[in-house]
Design an enzyme around this catalytic site. Structure first.
Site, short mmCIF file in Angstrom:
data_model
loop_
_atom_site.label_atom_id
_atom_site.label_comp_id
_atom_site.label_asym_id
_atom_site.label_seq_id
_atom_site.Cartn_x
_atom_site.Cartn_y
_atom_site.Cartn_z
N ARG A 165 -17.06 -26.28 -16.93
CA ARG A 165 -16.66 -27.69 -17.14
C ARG A 165 -16.27 -27.96 -18.61
O ARG A 165 -16.52 -29.04 -19.13
CB ARG A 165 -17.77 -28.67 -16.73
CG ARG A 165 -18.14 -28.63 -15.25
CD ARG A 165 -16.99 -29.12 -14.37
NE ARG A 165 -17.43 -29.30 -13.00
CZ ARG A 165 -17.46 -28.34 -12.07
NH1 ARG A 165 -17.05 -27.11 -12.37
NH2 ARG A 165 -17.86 -28.61 -10.84
N SER A 239 -19.76 -35.51 -9.77
CA SER A 239 -20.99 -35.22 -10.52
C SER A 239 -20.95 -35.95 -11.85
O SER A 239 -20.00 -35.78 -12.62
CB SER A 239 -21.10 -33.72 -10.82
OG SER A 239 -21.07 -32.97 -9.64
N GLU A 335 -20.87 -34.95 -17.53
CA GLU A 335 -19.59 -34.28 -17.28
C GLU A 335 -18.46 -35.30 -17.42
O GLU A 335 -17.37 -35.01 -17.90
CB GLU A 335 -19.58 -33.70 -15.86
CG GLU A 335 -18.24 -33.12 -15.48
CD GLU A 335 -18.07 -32.86 -14.00
OE1 GLU A 335 -18.86 -32.08 -13.44
OE2 GLU A 335 -17.11 -33.42 -13.42
P1 FAD Z 1 -8.80 -38.52 -15.60
O1 FAD Z 1 -10.10 -39.02 -15.09
O2 FAD Z 1 -7.65 -39.44 -15.60
O3 FAD Z 1 -9.00 -37.97 -17.08
C1 FAD Z 1 -10.08 -37.13 -17.41
C2 FAD Z 1 -10.01 -36.79 -18.90
O4 FAD Z 1 -8.86 -35.98 -19.16
C3 FAD Z 1 -9.84 -38.02 -19.79
O5 FAD Z 1 -10.52 -37.77 -20.99
C4 FAD Z 1 -8.34 -38.11 -20.03
O6 FAD Z 1 -8.02 -38.74 -21.26
C5 FAD Z 1 -7.95 -36.64 -20.03
N1 FAD Z 1 -6.61 -36.38 -19.48
C6 FAD Z 1 -6.19 -36.65 -18.22
N2 FAD Z 1 -4.93 -36.22 -18.06
C7 FAD Z 1 -4.55 -35.66 -19.23
C8 FAD Z 1 -3.35 -35.05 -19.69
N3 FAD Z 1 -2.27 -34.92 -18.92
N4 FAD Z 1 -3.31 -34.61 -20.98
C9 FAD Z 1 -4.38 -34.75 -21.80
N5 FAD Z 1 -5.54 -35.33 -21.43
C10 FAD Z 1 -5.62 -35.77 -20.15
N6 FAD Z 1 -14.38 -31.94 -10.77
C11 FAD Z 1 -14.60 -30.62 -10.61
O7 FAD Z 1 -14.39 -29.83 -11.54
N7 FAD Z 1 -15.05 -30.12 -9.43
C12 FAD Z 1 -15.31 -30.91 -8.37
O8 FAD Z 1 -15.71 -30.42 -7.31
C13 FAD Z 1 -15.08 -32.31 -8.50
N8 FAD Z 1 -15.33 -33.15 -7.47
C14 FAD Z 1 -15.13 -34.47 -7.61
C15 FAD Z 1 -15.37 -35.31 -6.51
C16 FAD Z 1 -15.16 -36.68 -6.61
C17 FAD Z 1 -15.45 -37.55 -5.42
C18 FAD Z 1 -14.68 -37.22 -7.83
C19 FAD Z 1 -14.41 -38.70 -7.95
C20 FAD Z 1 -14.44 -36.41 -8.93
C21 FAD Z 1 -14.66 -35.02 -8.83
N9 FAD Z 1 -14.43 -34.14 -9.91
C22 FAD Z 1 -14.62 -32.79 -9.75
C23 FAD Z 1 -13.98 -34.66 -11.22
C24 FAD Z 1 -12.46 -34.89 -11.31
O9 FAD Z 1 -11.87 -34.87 -10.05
C25 FAD Z 1 -11.78 -33.83 -12.19
O10 FAD Z 1 -12.35 -33.82 -13.47
C26 FAD Z 1 -10.28 -34.07 -12.33
O11 FAD Z 1 -9.67 -32.96 -12.95
C27 FAD Z 1 -9.94 -35.32 -13.13
O12 FAD Z 1 -8.56 -35.56 -13.01
P2 FAD Z 1 -7.94 -36.97 -13.36
O13 FAD Z 1 -6.46 -36.85 -13.33
O14 FAD Z 1 -8.52 -38.01 -12.48
O15 FAD Z 1 -8.43 -37.17 -14.85
N1 EPU Z 2 -29.72 -30.96 -4.93
C1 EPU Z 2 -30.88 -31.70 -4.69
N2 EPU Z 2 -30.77 -33.04 -4.55
C2 EPU Z 2 -29.61 -33.72 -4.63
C3 EPU Z 2 -28.42 -32.96 -4.88
C4 EPU Z 2 -28.52 -31.60 -5.02
O1 EPU Z 2 -31.96 -31.15 -4.60
O2 EPU Z 2 -29.61 -34.93 -4.49
C5 EPU Z 2 -29.83 -29.51 -5.10
C6 EPU Z 2 -29.83 -28.72 -3.79
O3 EPU Z 2 -30.77 -27.70 -3.91
C7 EPU Z 2 -28.46 -28.08 -3.73
C8 EPU Z 2 -28.14 -27.91 -5.22
O4 EPU Z 2 -28.75 -29.03 -5.85
O5 EPU Z 2 -28.49 -26.88 -3.08
C9 EPU Z 2 -26.66 -27.90 -5.53
O6 EPU Z 2 -26.06 -29.05 -4.95
P1 EPU Z 2 -24.52 -29.03 -4.49
O7 EPU Z 2 -24.24 -27.81 -3.71
O8 EPU Z 2 -24.24 -30.36 -3.89
O9 EPU Z 2 -23.74 -28.84 -5.84
P2 EPU Z 2 -23.88 -29.53 -7.24
O10 EPU Z 2 -24.50 -28.58 -8.19
O11 EPU Z 2 -24.51 -30.88 -7.13
C10 EPU Z 2 -21.60 -28.63 -8.10
C11 EPU Z 2 -20.48 -29.20 -8.91
C12 EPU Z 2 -19.54 -29.97 -8.00
C13 EPU Z 2 -18.94 -29.01 -7.00
C14 EPU Z 2 -20.08 -28.40 -6.19
C15 EPU Z 2 -19.57 -27.31 -5.26
C16 EPU Z 2 -21.28 -29.56 -11.16
C17 EPU Z 2 -21.76 -30.54 -12.17
N3 EPU Z 2 -21.00 -30.05 -9.95
O12 EPU Z 2 -22.34 -29.72 -7.60
O13 EPU Z 2 -18.49 -30.51 -8.80
O14 EPU Z 2 -18.05 -29.66 -6.13
O15 EPU Z 2 -21.06 -27.80 -7.07
O16 EPU Z 2 -19.17 -26.19 -5.99
O17 EPU Z 2 -21.14 -28.38 -11.46
C18 EPU Z 2 -17.86 -32.42 -10.08
O18 EPU Z 2 -17.76 -31.64 -11.03
O19 EPU Z 2 -17.60 -33.64 -10.17
C19 EPU Z 2 -18.29 -31.89 -8.80
C20 EPU Z 2 -18.43 -32.65 -7.72
#
Ligand code: FAD
Ligand code: EPU
Length: 339
Positions: A165, A239, A335
């Site tokens: 991240r 997250s 994050e």
């Molecule tokens: P924004 O929120 O618009 O911007 C994020 C940051 O990047 C800001 O600081 C912004 O200024 C900067 N930025 C954006 N675009 C540019 C650009 N073109 N040039 C320079 N700077 C820029 N992330 C994961 O890694 N894994 C996941 O599984 C994951 N699951 C998610 C699930 C949900 C339901 C949600 C809501 C979010 C999740 N995220 C996850 C976080 C998010 O989706 C990612 O970080 C995504 O890449 C953000 O994209 P965005 O365009 O919305 O960025």
């Molecule tokens: N867990 C709990 N309680 C909770 C949630 C999670 O006990 O309420 C424990 C469970 O043991 C579970 C473990 O945490 O097995 C991991 O949970 P999960 O598989 O849901 O994944 P996560 O660590 O919460 C990460 C990423 C996600 C990504 C998933 C799948 C980070 C910060 N988050 O979540 O990314 O989608 O793994 O790979 O690394 C994001 O970055 O926004 C994001 C959603």
């Protein structure tokens, strides 16, 4: 000329659904418009805020003087050989649309990253990752415009200094560039990654033993839809915190008290602990305070039920951070970009 809105509400432009106002909201569709928007910010002497899908930001201010909204589209095949294809995408393309486009064309490598919200340009910012894959594994290069000098610059994989991240754009070069395009090196002969237990479980339940990239993508979508709240229904940014990495000694100490503590061993001997588990143990899961709270099924996801403010969410986040520090002596860091 780029499209400019004055005194525009940003509520629809962030997945937390937080109300804030952009005094100028400038929608840019090409490099020239990006440069014009930067010039405007310079003339007004205000810092430009670059925004993609708003799915990883928490707005804590009432107003932002100038927001540049990324709408740079277009996906093109740059080159290919027998094994690989190089795909260049405009930074404003929706990430999941790029994933689906690649799967439709038989290009592999990002199927595990299906359904991550946001734009392609933001994906390298925090080296998006899910279900055993990070973008750095397929990342070839990106192009960006410097927000001060307007110089166009290319960054290769090493230049981005990707980590969990993390990238150079969240650290040393924070706020310095507008990313305009991203090029990925994708496979034509696939080696799917089903190392993440939940994917295998879904595929097994469907009796799929040799999955295609489409089947892996479908499995990931199914898991994500069952685990994570849909921002269209409840405001959230995924997250809120990163999963902390602690020393093995510290982990062993904790395990003596909490024998069920989940963990992931890291290549450097350290141990990653799920922040969701730590937060749940502190009693936060499902908690609700007015308009905001901690999701009932995923303690790592902070939620806005409607009219919460960025300050409310930030306060809650810091209370959570403090209680995790007190109970486990672990620092958890956001994050989400708090701006
Ligand atoms: P924004 O929120 O618009 O911007 C994020 C940051 O990047 C800001 O600081 C912004 O200024 C900067 N930025 C954006 N675009 C540019 C650009 N073109 N040039 C320079 N700077 C820029 N992330 C994961 O890694 N894994 C996941 O599984 C994951 N699951 C998610 C699930 C949900 C339901 C949600 C809501 C979010 C999740 N995220 C996850 C976080 C998010 O989706 C990612 O970080 C995504 O890449 C953000 O994209 P965005 O365009 O919305 O960025
Ligand atoms: N867990 C709990 N309680 C909770 C949630 C999670 O006990 O309420 C424990 C469970 O043991 C579970 C473990 O945490 O097995 C991991 O949970 P999960 O598989 O849901 O994944 P996560 O660590 O919460 C990460 C990423 C996600 C990504 C998933 C799948 C980070 C910060 N988050 O979540 O990314 O989608 O793994 O790979 O690394 C994001 O970055 O926004 C994001 C959603």
């Amino acid at each position: 000329m780029p499209h400019i809105l004055k005194q525009a509400s940003l509520k629809g432009y962030n997945t937390f659904g937080i109300e804030a106002v952009a005094e100028q909201l400038i929608k840019v569709s090409n490099n020239q418009e990006v440069k014009e928007a930067i010039d405007m910010a310079k003339k007004l002497d205000v810092p430009p805020l670059v925004l993609g899908g708003g799915s990883n930001v928490l707005f804590t201010k009432k107003t932002y003087p100038l927001v540049i909204l990324n709408n740079l589209t277009g996906i093109e095949k740059q080159k290919e050989n027998e094994d690989f294809v190089w795909i260049k995408s405009g930074a404003g393309v929706i990430w999941h649309e790029l994933v689906l486009h690649c799967i439709d064309n038989g290009w592999g490598g990002i199927e595990n990253l299906s359904l991550i919200p946001g734009t392609v340009g933001a994906a390298p910012m925090q080296n998006i990752g899910a279900y055993g894959v990070e973008i750095k594994e397929v990342f070839e290069s990106l192009e960006a415009i410097h927000l001060d000098t307007l110089a166009e610059q290319a960054f290769g994989n090493d230049d981005c200094q990707f980590g969990y991240r993390e990238s150079v754009f969240k650290r040393k070069l924070k706020g310095d560039y507008f990313i305009t395009s991203v090029t990925l090196k994708l496979t034509k002969k696939h080696k799917v990654n089903v190392s993440y237990g939940a994917i295998t479980d879904v595929l097994d339940s469907q009796s799929i033993s040799n999955p295609s990239i489409k089947q892996v993508s479908d499995a990931v979508i199914q898991i994500r839809e069952s685990k994570l709240p849909n921002p269209k229904e409840i405001g959230n940014a995924g997250s809120f915190f990163k999963n902390p990495v602690i020393s093995n000694d510290h982990f062993q100490e904790l395990r003596a008290t909490y024998s069920n503590i989940p963990s992931y061993e890291q290549p450097n001997g350290k141990v990653k602990v799920p922040a969701g588990w730590l937060i749940e143990q502190c009693g936060w899961k499902g908690m609700r305070e007015g308009h905001i709270g901690v999701h009932v099924n995923q303690a790592l996801v902070l939620v806005n039920y409607g009219n919460g403010t960025g300050a409310n969410i930030k306060d809650l986040a810091f209370k959570i951070k403090d209680s995790v520090k007190q109970k486990f002596n672990i620092d958890i860091t956001p994050e989400v970009n708090i701006i």
